[in-house]
Scaffold this motif. Structure first.
Motif, mmCIF file in Angstrom:
data_model
loop_
_atom_site.group_PDB
_atom_site.id
_atom_site.type_symbol
_atom_site.label_atom_id
_atom_site.label_comp_id
_atom_site.label_asym_id
_atom_site.label_seq_id
_atom_site.Cartn_x
_atom_site.Cartn_y
_atom_site.Cartn_z
ATOM 1 N N LEU A 45 -15.194 -2.536 -17.400
ATOM 2 C CA LEU A 45 -16.156 -2.049 -16.476
ATOM 3 C C LEU A 45 -15.278 -2.655 -15.093
ATOM 4 C CD1 LEU A 45 -17.621 0.410 -15.016
ATOM 5 C CD2 LEU A 45 -19.641 -1.871 -14.556
ATOM 6 N N ILE A 46 -14.644 -3.574 -14.905
ATOM 7 C CA ILE A 46 -13.966 -3.461 -13.578
ATOM 8 C C ILE A 46 -12.679 -4.103 -14.246
ATOM 9 C CG2 ILE A 46 -13.172 -5.042 -11.525
ATOM 10 C CD1 ILE A 46 -15.840 -5.072 -10.549
ATOM 11 N N ALA A 47 -11.541 -3.203 -14.409
ATOM 12 C CA ALA A 47 -10.349 -3.860 -15.062
ATOM 13 C C ALA A 47 -9.041 -3.461 -14.522
ATOM 14 C CB ALA A 47 -10.607 -3.363 -16.649
ATOM 15 N N TYR A 48 -7.996 -3.871 -15.218
ATOM 16 C CA TYR A 48 -6.141 -3.482 -14.711
ATOM 17 C C TYR A 48 -6.937 -2.187 -15.273
ATOM 18 C CZ TYR A 48 -4.839 -7.819 -12.354
ATOM 19 O OH TYR A 48 -4.590 -7.962 -11.806
ATOM 20 N N ASP A 49 -5.758 -1.112 -14.288
ATOM 21 C CA ASP A 49 -6.140 0.096 -15.135
ATOM 22 C C ASP A 49 -5.301 1.333 -13.864
ATOM 23 O OD1 ASP A 49 -6.384 2.659 -16.382
ATOM 24 O OD2 ASP A 49 -8.510 2.419 -16.650
ATOM 25 N N THR A 50 -5.220 2.447 -13.715
ATOM 26 C CA THR A 50 -3.825 3.046 -13.615
ATOM 27 C C THR A 50 -5.248 4.510 -13.096
ATOM 28 O OG1 THR A 50 -3.399 4.198 -14.741
ATOM 29 C CG2 THR A 50 -2.452 2.790 -14.379
ATOM 30 N N ASP A 51 -4.858 4.641 -11.607
ATOM 31 C CA ASP A 51 -5.536 5.603 -10.956
ATOM 32 C C ASP A 51 -5.791 6.948 -11.445
ATOM 33 O OD1 ASP A 51 -6.104 4.019 -8.693
ATOM 34 O OD2 ASP A 51 -5.000 5.167 -7.310
ATOM 35 N N GLU A 52 -4.039 6.981 -12.231
ATOM 36 C CA GLU A 52 -4.540 8.451 -12.925
ATOM 37 C C GLU A 52 -5.505 8.110 -14.258
ATOM 38 O OE1 GLU A 52 -0.979 9.707 -14.396
ATOM 39 O OE2 GLU A 52 0.090 7.493 -15.611
ATOM 40 N N ALA A 59 0.957 -1.396 0.154
ATOM 41 C CA ALA A 59 -0.235 -0.089 0.164
ATOM 42 C C ALA A 59 0.679 1.215 0.322
ATOM 43 C CB ALA A 59 -0.879 0.062 1.247
ATOM 44 N N ALA A 60 2.092 0.927 0.858
ATOM 45 C CA ALA A 60 2.846 2.764 0.952
ATOM 46 C C ALA A 60 3.837 2.131 -0.684
ATOM 47 C CB ALA A 60 3.772 2.097 1.704
ATOM 48 N N LEU A 61 3.665 1.584 -1.741
ATOM 49 C CA LEU A 61 4.656 1.199 -2.506
ATOM 50 C C LEU A 61 4.368 1.719 -4.009
ATOM 51 C CD1 LEU A 61 6.979 -1.382 -2.616
ATOM 52 C CD2 LEU A 61 7.520 0.774 -2.295
ATOM 53 N N THR A 62 2.726 1.216 -4.259
ATOM 54 C CA THR A 62 2.016 1.543 -5.557
ATOM 55 C C THR A 62 1.889 2.820 -5.431
ATOM 56 O OG1 THR A 62 0.178 0.669 -6.330
ATOM 57 C CG2 THR A 62 -0.537 1.309 -4.558
ATOM 58 N N ASP A 63 1.630 2.803 -6.828
ATOM 59 C CA ASP A 63 1.426 4.984 -6.755
ATOM 60 C C ASP A 63 -0.019 5.221 -8.029
ATOM 61 O OD1 ASP A 63 2.669 3.869 -9.429
ATOM 62 O OD2 ASP A 63 4.085 5.247 -8.120
ATOM 63 N N GLU A 64 -0.365 6.051 -8.684
ATOM 64 C CA GLU A 64 -0.919 6.739 -9.457
ATOM 65 C C GLU A 64 -0.781 5.744 -10.357
ATOM 66 O OE1 GLU A 64 0.841 8.663 -8.369
ATOM 67 O OE2 GLU A 64 1.064 10.329 -9.153
ATOM 68 N N HIS A 65 0.918 5.102 -11.221
ATOM 69 C CA HIS A 65 0.897 5.145 -12.439
ATOM 70 C C HIS A 65 0.962 3.143 -12.852
ATOM 71 C CE1 HIS A 65 2.642 9.175 -12.963
ATOM 72 N NE2 HIS A 65 3.230 8.499 -11.541
ATOM 73 N N ALA A 66 0.135 3.066 -11.419
ATOM 74 C CA ALA A 66 0.354 1.490 -10.872
ATOM 75 C C ALA A 66 -0.479 0.695 -12.177
ATOM 76 C CB ALA A 66 1.322 0.639 -10.465
ATOM 77 N N LEU A 67 -0.783 -0.192 -12.600
ATOM 78 C CA LEU A 67 -1.973 -1.115 -12.965
ATOM 79 C C LEU A 67 -2.733 -2.064 -11.527
ATOM 80 C CD1 LEU A 67 -1.520 -2.719 -16.387
ATOM 81 C CD2 LEU A 67 -2.675 -0.951 -15.863
#
Ligand code: SF4
Ligand code: SF4
Lengths: 293, 491
Positions: free
Chosen positions: B323-330, B237-245
């Protein structure tokens, strides 16, 4: 489980707080699963088991013994016993084998050295040093100069019965007399004979040394034990005075002190204190330090 | 959805959990079965990993007559670790450090590329839970049936299915523990010993321990292990960022939720209508009881099953999948704000850095393994006495020397000393032939010898650097150990 009285929701995370606040920092309340709490209770219950099984509560003079009757002393004894059992086959092999056989058997020799090293540390190191390095009046066991013989059997005998120890089989040799204190030699003669000893060892002598007088005094007083040429006599434990090894120091003052006050170190007999197998192992260890023949 | 809507959504989320007690009752999860791409992928990984785990101890690897022929073996008794062509001694445990660096960097890399790949597909906790869930489904039916069964009375059918389930669980758990101990001893022999009750007690004890842990962790604890006991969810949770799938509910497309009919009507009227029909299929199939529509959460192991579930629903109602998929936050955020989403970048400073560290550490390890010396020597100078004066006046130093033979056959090493003029070497208790001082060392063993070095006394310094050299008499391989020769202080 009680619900915290004062609950606010932290706007950023959307999590309720416990109501605790320190300098504006509020503690979020993330509820712990109940089973986690039950594990805490279970460990408390478990600890009661310890009270019953192991020694726990102090009493006036002792403590509750626990139903297992466990003691730390008992645990050590049991450990030592199991070690004895483990070592028994090797110990009896060591006991039975001759020194020649042991020298040929790498495994048995290694075992004897390990046993010997431990026994040496416990019994011999206080005088001879942890590695047998010796100190003035306590011989270095690593060198090639042996007062009482350098074969492994000689060494075993010396360890077992000691030197001037009072044991009936002890290494005997009349201690070196106190020539000066008993008036057998005058101070000037002591000086001459000390210089003569240094001359025999190839060390420089002081001014005033009269070689003829020195030699005469030496052959009158010293040669009966140390030999005419000062090579010593193993039968009597009389050291070789011509080599480079000096138990009490090679300077003239030390030599003169020996002539004046006499010498006669004592080593205790170890038989009776250590068992025969341990003495055998000690002999093999000391012999293997580097000086054995 | 505008930025404003986005904010109000976050505010709505934060209103949750006002009534939160200090201790929470566990909500039992009844995951429903689902078909789809990710489900198939997970079955394949499950078969492959379990296959490796259960069968690997039986794979043989010929190392000659003096060493075990098991490909992967942790030999505690002889303190050796074998992995195919690799053999590791305890003092070479630094290889494990390299392995751990690679392992952690691989986890970080997975996380930077596609979130909790480890948790969702590879973690033993996930895999065994999945297997236990399969057994549960086969014996007690799918989600609805299990819920009914458990809330209903104790019928004969319930009792029978209950017993069968636990029996099968225990069998799997027992096999799991059984396979574990095979890694520590010759597998075929240990199996025979275990079956005839001749195996050492410790083997049975470990099988028992692992049977119980498998049974409880996969049968009962399940998602509780991930949520409360495992540190990795916190770290990731601390490692993930808005660019990660990550497995993501695309709320830009899903909201507002409405039934199929209502959504159709809204669309015709030109009003906003989301694709989510609030059927809760994504929640029903989730093995950790998470509603992915609430956003990324610590409990979500990112197994991808909700993707399959939602794709099936979308296919049924004739809306595009994903609608649910691997996607990034950004990307989701950008779309929600009506902007064109940036394309997903797999090559980012983070991913490149992690990959580079993996490559560098891997290369170092391969180099170290390829050049691993099969001969070794180490020397310790005697501490008491530091030197010995012999009767002829020469000086002797004593050393304890340990020789290592990492070859899988016995060898003979010659030992010499260099760097000291007139030095004589002697090995206590070893033969001295024409080839010098020779020491026999058994297969894959070490041997300690006492070495004496004697040199005439002269006006040299009190301390000189010397070197011991051990040479294999046949192959010529050699190893060196530095030490000192110490004499009396110069006068
Ligand atoms: S929310 Fe989806 S991806 Fe996450 S654990 Fe549940 S089913 Fe798997
Ligand atoms: S499965 Fe898809 S449509 Fe159904 S509730 Fe989940 S997100 Fe909405």
């Amino acid at each position: 489980m009680s619900t915290p009285q004062h609950q606010e929701v932290d706007a950023h995370t959307g999590t309720a707080t416990t109501g605790h606040e320190w300098d504006g920092i509020r503690e979020l309340n993330t509820p712990l699963p109940k089973w986690w709490l039950y594990i805490l209770y279970a460990t408390i219950v478990w600890s009661f088991g310890y009270f019953i099984v192991y020694p726990s509560w102090p009493l006036l003079a002792s403590h509750t013994p626990g139903v297992l009757g466990w003691t730390s002393r008992g645990a050590v004894t049991a450990d030592l016993q199991s070690l004895q059992v483990q070592r028994a086959p090797m110990l009896s092999a060591l006991d039975a084998a001759s020194f020649t056989d042991i020298a040929k058997d790498e495994k048995l020799r290694g075992f004897a050295i390990a046993q010997g090293r431990a026994a040496f540390g416990d019994n011999c190191a206080p005088c001879h040093g942890s590695g047998g390095g010796g100190s003035p009046s306590f011989p270095n066991l690593n060198d090639d100069d042996w007062l009482w013989g350098a074969t492994v059997e000689d060494i075993r005998q010396t360890i077992a019965y000691g030197v001037r120890s009072g044991h009936e089989q002890t290494r005997v040799g009349a201690p070196m007399p106190a020539f000066g204190q008993t008036g057998m030699l005058k101070p000037a003669e002591i000086s001459q004979v000390s210089d003569h000893v240094r001359a025999m060892a190839g060390l420089p002598t002081e001014k005033g040394y009269d070689a003829a007088l020195g030699e005469k005094l030496f052959s009158e007083q010293c040669s009966s034990c140390h030999g005419d040429t000062g090579k010593g006599n193993i039968e009597l434990g009389a050291p070789n005075l011509t080599d480079k090894i000096w138990l009490f120091g090679s300077d003239k003052a030390s030599i003169a002190d020996g002539v004046n006050r006499g010498r006669g170190s004592i080593m205790p007999a170890w038989t009776g204190r250590l068992d025969d197998t341990t003495i055998k192992a000690l002999a093999i260890y000391v012999h293997g330090l580097g000086g054995g023949k | 959805m505008s930025v404003k809507q986005e904010q109000s959504r976050e505010a709505a989320l934060s209103a949750k959990g006002v009534e939160s007690p200090l201790y929470a009752e566990r909500q039992k999860v009844y995951p429903q079965s689902v078909q789809g791409t990710f489900r198939r992928l997970r079955w394949a990984i499950l078969c492959a990993t379990l296959g490796v785990y259960y069968l690997l101890p039986f794979v043989r690897w010929d190392r000659g007559p003096h060493a075990p022929s098991q490909a992967v073996l942790i030999d505690m008794e002889h303190r050796r670790f074998y992995f195919f062509f690799i053999e590791i001694w305890p003092q070479e445990f630094y290889y494990l450090t390299g392995l751990l660096i690679i392992a952690s960097m691989t986890l970080f890399l997975m996380n930077a590329v596609a979130g909790r790949v480890w948790c969702g597909y590879l973690c033993p906790q996930t895999i065994w839970t999945d297997l236990f869930l399969l057994i549960e489904r086969l014996t007690q039916g799918d989600r609805r049936e299990r819920m009914q069964l458990e809330s209903g009375p104790w019928t004969l059918r319930r009792a029978r299915s209950f017993l069968l389930k636990h029996f099968l669980w225990l069998m799997v758990a027992w096999w799991t523990g059984g396979a574990w101990v095979l890694y520590f001893s010759d597998a075929p022999k240990l199996v025979a010993d275990l079956a005839t009750f001749n195996a050492p007690a410790i083997a049975y004890i470990w099988i028992g321990i692992l049977t119980l842990t498998t049974y409880f962790f996969a049968g009962y604890m399940r998602e509780q292990v991930c949520t409360y006991m495992c540190p990795w969810p916190r770290i990731q949770a601390a490692l993930t960022d808005e660019h990660a799938l990550n497995v993501t509910y695309r709320y830009d497309r899903g909201e507002p939720r409405a039934s199929v009919k209502k959504a159709e009507a809204s669309r015709l009227a030109g009003e906003p209508a989301g694709d989510c029909i609030d059927c809760r299929q994504c929640f029903n199939v989730c093995p950790t009881g998470v509603d992915i529509r609430d956003g990324l959460q610590i409990d979500c192991i990112q197994c991808g099953l909700c993707i399959d579930a939602c794709d099936n629903v979308m296919a049924k109602i004739g809306r595009p999948s994903g609608l649910i998929a691997y996607d990034t936050d950004e990307r989701v955020k950008a779309r929600a704000c009506g902007q064109t989403p940036p394309t997903y970048q797999i090559l980012r400073p983070r991913t490149i850095l992690y990959a580079a560290i993996i490559a560098i550490v891997g290369a170092i390890m391969i180099y170290a393994l390829a050049t691993r010396s099969l001969i070794g020597i180490s020397a310790i100078h005697d501490r008491n006495p530091v030197f010995v004066t012999l009767s002829d006046g020469s000086i002797r130093n004593a050393y304890t020397i340990r020789l290592l033979n990492k070859e899988l056959h016995p060898r003979k090493f010659s030992v010499e000393v260099t760097g000291l003029e007139g030095a004589l070497l002697e090995i206590v208790g070893a033969e001295q032939g024409a080839e010098g001082h020779l020491v026999d060392i058994g297969t894959d063993q070490t041997r300690e010898v006492r070495v004496l070095v004697t040199a005439p006394r002269n006006s040299r310094h009190a301390r000189e650097d010397i070197e011991f050299i051990a040479t294999d008499t046949i192959s010529g391989q050699s190893a060196r150990a530095k030490d000192h020769f110490i004499g009396p202080e110069k006068r």
